[in-house]
Motif scaffolding. Sequence first.
Motif, PDB file in Angstrom:
ATOM      1  N   PRO A 140       0.815  -1.218   0.000  1.00  0.00           N
ATOM      2  CA  PRO A 140       0.000   0.000   0.000  1.00  0.00           C
ATOM      3  C   PRO A 140       0.852   1.274   0.000  1.00  0.00           C
ATOM      4  O   PRO A 140       0.491   2.267  -0.637  1.00  0.00           O
ATOM      5  CB  PRO A 140      -0.821  -0.130   1.276  1.00  0.00           C
ATOM      6  CG  PRO A 140      -0.941  -1.605   1.498  1.00  0.00           C
ATOM      7  CD  PRO A 140       0.378  -2.173   1.034  1.00  0.00           C
ATOM      8  N   ASP A 141       1.995   1.244   0.686  1.00  0.00           N
ATOM      9  CA  ASP A 141       2.859   2.422   0.706  1.00  0.00           C
ATOM     10  C   ASP A 141       3.411   2.725  -0.687  1.00  0.00           C
ATOM     11  O   ASP A 141       3.509   3.897  -1.089  1.00  0.00           O
ATOM     12  CB  ASP A 141       4.021   2.221   1.685  1.00  0.00           C
ATOM     13  CG  ASP A 141       3.605   2.422   3.131  1.00  0.00           C
ATOM     14  OD1 ASP A 141       2.482   2.888   3.363  1.00  0.00           O
ATOM     15  OD2 ASP A 141       4.416   2.101   4.022  1.00  0.00           O
ATOM     16  N   ARG A 142       3.760   1.690  -1.440  1.00  0.00           N
ATOM     17  CA  ARG A 142       4.266   1.898  -2.796  1.00  0.00           C
ATOM     18  C   ARG A 142       3.178   2.502  -3.677  1.00  0.00           C
ATOM     19  O   ARG A 142       3.435   3.418  -4.464  1.00  0.00           O
ATOM     20  CB  ARG A 142       4.736   0.552  -3.369  1.00  0.00           C
ATOM     21  CG  ARG A 142       5.211   0.619  -4.828  1.00  0.00           C
ATOM     22  CD  ARG A 142       6.587   1.251  -4.941  1.00  0.00           C
ATOM     23  NE  ARG A 142       7.008   1.380  -6.332  1.00  0.00           N
ATOM     24  CZ  ARG A 142       7.511   0.411  -7.090  1.00  0.00           C
ATOM     25  NH1 ARG A 142       7.654  -0.813  -6.572  1.00  0.00           N
ATOM     26  NH2 ARG A 142       7.888   0.642  -8.331  1.00  0.00           N
ATOM     27  N   ILE A 143       1.976   1.983  -3.550  1.00  0.00           N
ATOM     28  CA  ILE A 143       0.860   2.506  -4.344  1.00  0.00           C
ATOM     29  C   ILE A 143       0.545   3.937  -3.927  1.00  0.00           C
ATOM     30  O   ILE A 143       0.297   4.810  -4.769  1.00  0.00           O
ATOM     31  CB  ILE A 143      -0.366   1.593  -4.184  1.00  0.00           C
ATOM     32  CG1 ILE A 143      -0.056   0.204  -4.765  1.00  0.00           C
ATOM     33  CG2 ILE A 143      -1.593   2.186  -4.872  1.00  0.00           C
ATOM     34  CD1 ILE A 143      -1.056  -0.860  -4.385  1.00  0.00           C
ATOM     35  N   ALA A 144       0.584   4.201  -2.609  1.00  0.00           N
ATOM     36  CA  ALA A 144       0.335   5.561  -2.112  1.00  0.00           C
ATOM     37  C   ALA A 144       1.371   6.535  -2.654  1.00  0.00           C
ATOM     38  O   ALA A 144       1.051   7.676  -3.012  1.00  0.00           O
ATOM     39  CB  ALA A 144       0.343   5.571  -0.592  1.00  0.00           C
ATOM     40  N   ASN A 145       2.623   6.107  -2.729  1.00  0.00           N
ATOM     41  CA  ASN A 145       3.675   6.979  -3.265  1.00  0.00           C
ATOM     42  C   ASN A 145       3.437   7.304  -4.733  1.00  0.00           C
ATOM     43  O   ASN A 145       3.697   8.431  -5.178  1.00  0.00           O
ATOM     44  CB  ASN A 145       5.042   6.316  -3.089  1.00  0.00           C
ATOM     45  CG  ASN A 145       5.514   6.322  -1.647  1.00  0.00           C
ATOM     46  OD1 ASN A 145       5.057   7.140  -0.845  1.00  0.00           O
ATOM     47  ND2 ASN A 145       6.411   5.413  -1.311  1.00  0.00           N
ATOM     48  N   GLU A 146       2.958   6.326  -5.494  1.00  0.00           N
ATOM     49  CA  GLU A 146       2.669   6.572  -6.903  1.00  0.00           C
ATOM     50  C   GLU A 146       1.530   7.577  -7.063  1.00  0.00           C
ATOM     51  O   GLU A 146       1.586   8.474  -7.918  1.00  0.00           O
ATOM     52  CB  GLU A 146       2.315   5.257  -7.607  1.00  0.00           C
ATOM     53  CG  GLU A 146       3.497   4.340  -7.838  1.00  0.00           C
ATOM     54  CD  GLU A 146       4.548   4.973  -8.725  1.00  0.00           C
ATOM     55  OE1 GLU A 146       4.190   5.500  -9.796  1.00  0.00           O
ATOM     56  OE2 GLU A 146       5.746   4.940  -8.344  1.00  0.00           O
ATOM     57  N   ILE A 147       0.496   7.430  -6.243  1.00  0.00           N
ATOM     58  CA  ILE A 147      -0.616   8.383  -6.298  1.00  0.00           C
ATOM     59  C   ILE A 147      -0.136   9.776  -5.894  1.00  0.00           C
ATOM     60  O   ILE A 147      -0.503  10.782  -6.512  1.00  0.00           O
ATOM     61  CB  ILE A 147      -1.779   7.915  -5.392  1.00  0.00           C
ATOM     62  CG1 ILE A 147      -2.400   6.637  -5.966  1.00  0.00           C
ATOM     63  CG2 ILE A 147      -2.835   9.003  -5.259  1.00  0.00           C
ATOM     64  CD1 ILE A 147      -3.469   6.024  -5.084  1.00  0.00           C
ATOM     65  N   SER A 148       0.714   9.833  -4.879  1.00  0.00           N
ATOM     66  CA  SER A 148       1.265  11.122  -4.446  1.00  0.00           C
ATOM     67  C   SER A 148       2.071  11.765  -5.569  1.00  0.00           C
ATOM     68  O   SER A 148       1.968  12.981  -5.816  1.00  0.00           O
ATOM     69  CB  SER A 148       2.147  10.922  -3.213  1.00  0.00           C
ATOM     70  OG  SER A 148       2.764  12.134  -2.820  1.00  0.00           O
ATOM     71  N   ASN A 149       2.876  10.974  -6.267  1.00  0.00           N
ATOM     72  CA  ASN A 149       3.672  11.504  -7.380  1.00  0.00           C
ATOM     73  C   ASN A 149       2.769  12.064  -8.474  1.00  0.00           C
ATOM     74  O   ASN A 149       3.060  13.111  -9.066  1.00  0.00           O
ATOM     75  CB  ASN A 149       4.572  10.412  -7.956  1.00  0.00           C
ATOM     76  CG  ASN A 149       5.704  10.036  -7.018  1.00  0.00           C
ATOM     77  OD1 ASN A 149       6.086  10.806  -6.143  1.00  0.00           O
ATOM     78  ND2 ASN A 149       6.245   8.838  -7.186  1.00  0.00           N
ATOM     79  N   LEU A 150       1.677  11.366  -8.746  1.00  0.00           N
ATOM     80  CA  LEU A 150       0.740  11.840  -9.763  1.00  0.00           C
ATOM     81  C   LEU A 150       0.118  13.171  -9.342  1.00  0.00           C
ATOM     82  O   LEU A 150       0.010  14.105 -10.148  1.00  0.00           O
ATOM     83  CB  LEU A 150      -0.352  10.801 -10.007  1.00  0.00           C
ATOM     84  CG  LEU A 150       0.071   9.537 -10.766  1.00  0.00           C
ATOM     85  CD1 LEU A 150      -1.027   8.486 -10.695  1.00  0.00           C
ATOM     86  CD2 LEU A 150       0.396   9.865 -12.222  1.00  0.00           C
ATOM     87  N   LYS A 151      -0.287  13.263  -8.099  1.00  0.00           N
ATOM     88  CA  LYS A 151      -0.913  14.500  -7.624  1.00  0.00           C
ATOM     89  C   LYS A 151       0.070  15.662  -7.668  1.00  0.00           C
ATOM     90  O   LYS A 151      -0.286  16.780  -8.070  1.00  0.00           O
ATOM     91  CB  LYS A 151      -1.454  14.304  -6.203  1.00  0.00           C
ATOM     92  CG  LYS A 151      -2.659  13.374  -6.139  1.00  0.00           C
ATOM     93  CD  LYS A 151      -3.228  13.260  -4.734  1.00  0.00           C
ATOM     94  CE  LYS A 151      -4.487  12.396  -4.733  1.00  0.00           C
ATOM     95  NZ  LYS A 151      -5.134  12.328  -3.415  1.00  0.00           N
ATOM     96  N   ASN A 152       1.312  15.409  -7.283  1.00  0.00           N
ATOM     97  CA  ASN A 152       2.308  16.472  -7.319  1.00  0.00           C
ATOM     98  C   ASN A 152       2.675  16.861  -8.749  1.00  0.00           C
ATOM     99  O   ASN A 152       3.196  17.961  -8.988  1.00  0.00           O
ATOM    100  CB  ASN A 152       3.562  16.060  -6.549  1.00  0.00           C
ATOM    101  CG  ASN A 152       3.353  16.100  -5.052  1.00  0.00           C
ATOM    102  OD1 ASN A 152       2.658  16.969  -4.537  1.00  0.00           O
ATOM    103  ND2 ASN A 152       3.932  15.152  -4.339  1.00  0.00           N
ATOM    104  N   ALA A 153       2.392  15.965  -9.693  1.00  0.00           N
ATOM    105  CA  ALA A 153       2.592  16.280 -11.109  1.00  0.00           C
ATOM    106  C   ALA A 153       1.343  16.900 -11.717  1.00  0.00           C
ATOM    107  O   ALA A 153       1.310  17.161 -12.928  1.00  0.00           O
ATOM    108  CB  ALA A 153       2.976  15.023 -11.874  1.00  0.00           C
ATOM    109  N   GLY A 154       0.319  17.133 -10.894  1.00  0.00           N
ATOM    110  CA  GLY A 154      -0.897  17.772 -11.375  1.00  0.00           C
ATOM    111  C   GLY A 154      -1.821  16.850 -12.135  1.00  0.00           C
ATOM    112  O   GLY A 154      -2.695  17.323 -12.873  1.00  0.00           O
ATOM    113  N   VAL A 155      -1.680  15.535 -11.952  1.00  0.00           N
ATOM    114  CA  VAL A 155      -2.495  14.559 -12.685  1.00  0.00           C
ATOM    115  C   VAL A 155      -3.639  14.089 -11.797  1.00  0.00           C
ATOM    116  O   VAL A 155      -3.400  13.501 -10.729  1.00  0.00           O
ATOM    117  CB  VAL A 155      -1.648  13.353 -13.127  1.00  0.00           C
ATOM    118  CG1 VAL A 155      -2.515  12.332 -13.881  1.00  0.00           C
ATOM    119  CG2 VAL A 155      -0.476  13.796 -13.983  1.00  0.00           C
ATOM    120  N   THR A 156      -4.860  14.341 -12.214  1.00  0.00           N
ATOM    121  CA  THR A 156      -6.028  13.909 -11.452  1.00  0.00           C
ATOM    122  C   THR A 156      -6.320  12.438 -11.714  1.00  0.00           C
ATOM    123  O   THR A 156      -5.768  11.823 -12.635  1.00  0.00           O
ATOM    124  CB  THR A 156      -7.268  14.736 -11.829  1.00  0.00           C
ATOM    125  OG1 THR A 156      -7.625  14.445 -13.191  1.00  0.00           O
ATOM    126  CG2 THR A 156      -6.996  16.229 -11.682  1.00  0.00           C
TER     127      THR A 156
END
Length: 251
Positions: A140-156
């Motif tokens: 779950p932490d790996r998946i959470a990090n990927e979602i965080s990276n997307l959000k910080n890249a402005g990707v909804t």
Amino acid sequence: MPPSPAIERILAPLNESQRAAVEQIDGPLLILAGPGSGKTRVITHRIAWMVEQGIDPREIVALTFTNKAADEMRNRLAGLIPQAPVWAGTFHRFCSRMLRIYARYTGLQENFTIYDTGDSRKLLKQALAASDLDLRHFTPDRIANEISNLKNAGVTAEQHQARPGNWLDTIVAAVYPTYQRMLQGANAVDFDDLLLHAAQMLADNPELRQSLDQRYTRMMVDEYQDTNVAQYRLVRLLNCDIRNLAVTGDP
């Protein structure tokens, strides 16, 4: 004639380069300087000089990245212009403040909750449990990090498309929208949502963007080289019409 109190207080402690940056209060400004060279001093003295020149302090915003840096900035401003209501703080705090006022544009209520890491991980695990995916290879932490990276890249969640053959991308593409719906249903945001929602809100609502552009006519960003895409979009959207943006950076 002796120098005015303002010059003594604001300009006298500065070297020639710092003073030139402080006195340049109109238009875009890029300040490049290494660590320990007085960038924070330039920002705070520049704000004080703008107020001294008659600019409404409520139109001034100073953004930085850490609470420690924001506290230092506010303490220095308090010594220079103690009664001036200048807004100085972190990107996340500024976005939180803005979203509290304009929550309706994002589908949230003004009393939304900001989830900490523990709460957001718990909700993400619920979203993962609701999916029918093979999660043996990704925590779950790996998946959470990927979602965080997307959000910080402005990707909804709606914009994200999985790359062919990338199983982690496939999992994220399936779970990210579910996780966001759960957050919305709980009237909550995670830490990264503060940036993503604020930037998306401005991009999707031109009249609001224009109104806030007119309201915050002077913006300064410290350590500009550290901005992610979401932070850059936010700053860019608030400086379309009135471009009095000053940034400091370490080359």
